[in-house]
Design an enzyme around this catalytic site. Structure first.
Site, PDB file in Angstrom:
ATOM      1  N   LYS A 114       4.020 -30.196  47.783  1.00  0.00           N
ATOM      2  CA  LYS A 114       2.603 -30.418  47.482  1.00  0.00           C
ATOM      3  C   LYS A 114       1.994 -31.507  48.360  1.00  0.00           C
ATOM      4  CE  LYS A 114       3.235 -27.411  44.248  1.00  0.00           C
ATOM      5  NZ  LYS A 114       3.095 -26.020  44.660  1.00  0.00           N
ATOM      6  N   GLU A 188      -0.937 -38.261  41.757  1.00  0.00           N
ATOM      7  CA  GLU A 188      -2.233 -37.758  42.211  1.00  0.00           C
ATOM      8  C   GLU A 188      -3.316 -38.404  41.362  1.00  0.00           C
ATOM      9  OE1 GLU A 188      -2.774 -33.344  43.260  1.00  0.00           O
ATOM     10  OE2 GLU A 188      -3.672 -33.560  41.285  1.00  0.00           O
ATOM     11  N   HIS A 223      -1.321 -28.830  30.213  1.00  0.00           N
ATOM     12  CA  HIS A 223      -1.483 -28.522  31.638  1.00  0.00           C
ATOM     13  C   HIS A 223      -1.060 -27.108  31.992  1.00  0.00           C
ATOM     14  CE1 HIS A 223      -2.240 -32.746  32.014  1.00  0.00           C
ATOM     15  NE2 HIS A 223      -1.035 -33.035  31.571  1.00  0.00           N
ATOM     16  N   GLU A 263      -5.617 -23.045  44.731  1.00  0.00           N
ATOM     17  CA  GLU A 263      -6.150 -23.679  43.523  1.00  0.00           C
ATOM     18  C   GLU A 263      -7.065 -24.836  43.913  1.00  0.00           C
ATOM     19  OE1 GLU A 263      -3.303 -24.837  40.609  1.00  0.00           O
ATOM     20  OE2 GLU A 263      -2.717 -22.762  40.178  1.00  0.00           O
ATOM     21  N   GLU A 276      -3.614 -27.110  45.253  1.00  0.00           N
ATOM     22  CA  GLU A 276      -2.351 -26.617  45.797  1.00  0.00           C
ATOM     23  C   GLU A 276      -2.490 -25.137  46.126  1.00  0.00           C
ATOM     24  OE1 GLU A 276       0.035 -27.649  42.311  1.00  0.00           O
ATOM     25  OE2 GLU A 276       0.307 -25.505  41.917  1.00  0.00           O
ATOM     26  N   ASN A 278      -0.417 -21.550  45.747  1.00  0.00           N
ATOM     27  CA  ASN A 278       0.713 -20.852  45.142  1.00  0.00           C
ATOM     28  C   ASN A 278       1.034 -19.648  46.016  1.00  0.00           C
ATOM     29  OD1 ASN A 278      -0.965 -21.622  42.180  1.00  0.00           O
ATOM     30  ND2 ASN A 278       0.915 -22.566  42.808  1.00  0.00           N
ATOM     31  N   ARG A 280       2.639 -16.926  45.846  1.00  0.00           N
ATOM     32  CA  ARG A 280       3.243 -15.849  45.045  1.00  0.00           C
ATOM     33  C   ARG A 280       2.143 -15.171  44.244  1.00  0.00           C
ATOM     34  NH1 ARG A 280       2.323 -18.371  40.175  1.00  0.00           N
ATOM     35  NH2 ARG A 280       2.577 -20.609  40.201  1.00  0.00           N
TER      36      ARG A 280
END
Lengths: 481, 149
Positions: A114, A188, A223, A263, A276, A278, A280
């Site tokens: 990340k 973060e 989350h 995202e 981030e 993803n 997939r």
């Protein structure tokens, strides 16, 4: 469709996503192979496939690649979770001469880190959320501790004060190591009251990259997303165009090949920041499929096969509105504690605009070993209001007994004004504790009838043994009053 | 509905016995039933696990508790110092040893279930008298983990 060289695919996953991928493979005339570990020997996905192979773990890339080679599979689809974002799987596939249905190992590695992913996006000119490897300045609190090597809320902790940082990093690291086999964490900046909005992207081996619009993923618990929708009620045409352009730029910056998701978080001022990527298929991909007509798994397989994208950007349109509710084995009223057991009664809903991606059936055992997702219920409607109405109806018709689920809770959330007006952010559940209260205060006479009938079940049944209506009806000891 | 010798409680209140509810069976299914009460149709599914009867009725779930005539004292009365597993899962870490003095709400154990960690805290201050599990143990919901004196 053209000549597909992929004839047999092993799906390195379980539950609803394995079955959803099998569906598309079957419609393409491709043979399906399931893998399973001991607790899953009798699981639905194993029986649903054409062939199956036992493995010691869903996380052992080499073993899974060997299983694929042994059974004569041409390709492996990783699904989401497990090995879907582990560079080890494409590497093992390459060694075994098998096609990996996903991006290059190097792309997965770079985006899976990340910290590196954000640095690369920043260089590509995409705004990112501030981050630190450790010990952020005190004035930057609250901060989020996040797993460097994974997402989905696993290994994530909100930290309010510097004093709480160390234990939070330790716990997050342990959780991340257990979930992703990578205990690295970073810190973060915590953005207050954001919305989570992501954009689906597709890239092929010929350099084409398109976006397939946004998904709204702000309704979360711990989350983790529980309700997603497309389009986002917070995104108008201008913002949509900006998000789409940024997502395409981000995917192109890493020469992305396959289906992926960028995202973003959207703050109150409607500014968005890269969170981030993803690399997939996402859990919530069905809302995109329902509003665009695409089959994202079909696109993934075409791309892996070297074919170009099936549609140009200009042919893609969002039609109507889709919602997804994740059906979890958990008790929302008791701090979302995971629930276990055997599904004694299972009656799935159907009807206009309803899609159910399920990994369970009557008799399925829900244990402690895996993520508690049982199924995903998706509703499409010509408008957001219509989609909500269909979802309410379908949730009310969905019967699961034997394992406690969040079905009633989901129905309360989507029926609330806070959800209905579309003006929510990621804190919706925290702001509305009343959603955790069961609202039925009267016991309907029909329930008394059921209780009475259940009471006259054969007394020989042990207290611990579960009995359902079947026993009552077959006992002959009840009487129609 | 004819009375039976079993009583059910809902939300802590006893359900009135002996009231007559006329109903008509519309359909028997393998796992449920459709009935009509005063012309209104109801769909019902039940599942019984020990003392709890779960009834699904027209989209809502009602959990009824069976009231037993004889209560076993050992099962019902949990000493305040007993720490029981709030869910099925795997013991990841034990943070204290026998003899450790703990404060109320001090984390004593970490449990993992479905890849989520949950910290278990001491229900009161005291001394750890017994630890019945060790890291790696798989525990059932309600299982005794630790005793604090």
């Amino acid at each position: 469709m053209g000549s597909v060289v992929i004839r047999k695919v092993l799906v390195a996953n379980r539950g609803e996503i394995a079955i959803r991928i099998f569906h598309t493979l079957r419609s393409m005339g491709i043979q399906t192979v399931a893998v399973y570990t001991d607790p899953d020997a009798n699981a639905l996905h194993v029986r649903f496939a054409d062939e199956s192979r036992p493995v010691s773990s869903y996380l052992d890339a080499d073993e899974i690649a060997r299983a694929a080679a042994a059974i004569g599979a041409d390709a492996i689809h990783p699904g989401y979770g497990f090995l879907s974002e582990a560079p080890a799987l494409p590497a093992a596939c390459e060694a075994a001469g098998i096609v990996f249905i996903g991006p290059a190992a190097e792309t997965i590695r770079a985006m899976g880190d990340k910290v590196e992913a954000k640095a690369r996006m920043q260089r590509a000119g995409i705004p990112v959320v501030p981050m630190w490897p450790s010990d952020p300045p005190a004035e930057e609190y609250p901060v989020l501790v996040k797993a460097t090597g994974g997402g989905g809320g696993k290994g994530m902790r909100l930290v309010e004060r510097p004093a709480d940082l160390k234990p939070a990093m330790e716990a997050a690291s342990r959780e991340a190591a257990a979930a992703f086999g990578d205990g690295r964490v970073f810190i973060e900046k915590y953005v207050n009251n954001p919305r989570h909005i992501e954009v689906q992207v597709l890239g092929d081996a010929h350099g084409n990259v398109i976006h397939v619009f946004e998904r709204e993923c702000s309704i979360q618990r711990r989350h983790q997303k529980i309700i997603e929708e497309s389009p986002s009620p917070a995104v108008g045409p201008e913002l949509r165009a900006a998000l789409g352009a940024a997502a395409v730029k981000a995917a192109a910056a890493v020469s992305y090949r396959g289906a992926g998701t960028i995202e973003f978080i959207l703050n109150r001022d409607r500014r968005f920041y890269f969170l981030e990527m993803n690399t997939r298929l996402q859990v919530e991909h069905p809302v995109t499929e329902m509003t665009t007509g695409l089959d994202l798994v079909w696109e993934q397989i075409r791309i892996a096969d070297g074919q170009p994208l099936s549609v140009p950007q200009s042919d893609l349109h969002q039609i109507g509105h889709a919602l997804e509710c994740r059906i979890y084995a958990e008790v929302p009223e008791e701090n979302f504690r995971p629930a276990t057991g055997t599904i004694a009664v299972y009656r799935p809903p159907s009807g206009p605009g309803i899609r159910l991606d399920s990994g369970v059936e009557q008799g399925s055992v829900v244990g402690i070993h895996f993520d508690p997702i049982l199924a995903k219920l998706i509703a499409w409607g010509p408008s957001r209001q219509a989609a909500i109405a269909r979802m309410q109806r379908a949730l009310k018709e969905f019967v699961i007994l034997g394992v406690r689920t969040n079905i009633e809770f989901l129905e309360r959330v989507i029926s609330s004004d806070a959800f209905g007006d579309g003006a929510f952010d990621t804190q919706l559940l925290e702001r509305h504790p009343e959603l955790f209260q069961e609202q039925h205060t009267e016991l309907p006479p029909a329930v008394l009838v059921a209780a009475s009938l259940a009471s006259v079940a054969p007394a020989a049944k042990q207290e611990t043994a579960a009995s359902s209506f079947k026993d009552v009806w077959n006992s002959g000891s009840w009487r129609n009053a | 509905v004819s009375g039976s010798d079993v009583h059910w409680q809902w939300n802590g209140a006893a359900i009135t016995e002996g009231q007559a509810i006329p109903f008509r069976i519309l359909e028997r299914m393998p796992d449920g039933i459709r009935i009509a009460i005063e012309g209104r149709n109801h769909e019902l599914y039940t599942w019984r696990d020990g003392r709890v009867l779960t009834v699904w009725c027209d989209g809502k779930i009602y959990r009824l508790e069976r009231v037993e005539k004889r209560r076993s004292a050992t099962h019902d009365v949990h000493a305040v110092g007993e720490i029981r597993a709030p869910m099925a899962g795997k013991v990841l870490q034990v943070e204290v040893a026998v003899g450790t003095e703990v404060a109320e709400q001090q984390p004593v154990l970490v449990l993992e279930s479905m890849k989520m960690e949950t910290s278990i805290n001491a229900p009161r201050a005291g001394r750890v008298a017994q630890i019945l599990v060790q890291p790696g143990n798989v525990v059932d919901m309600g299982q005794l983990l630790m005793v604090i004196e």
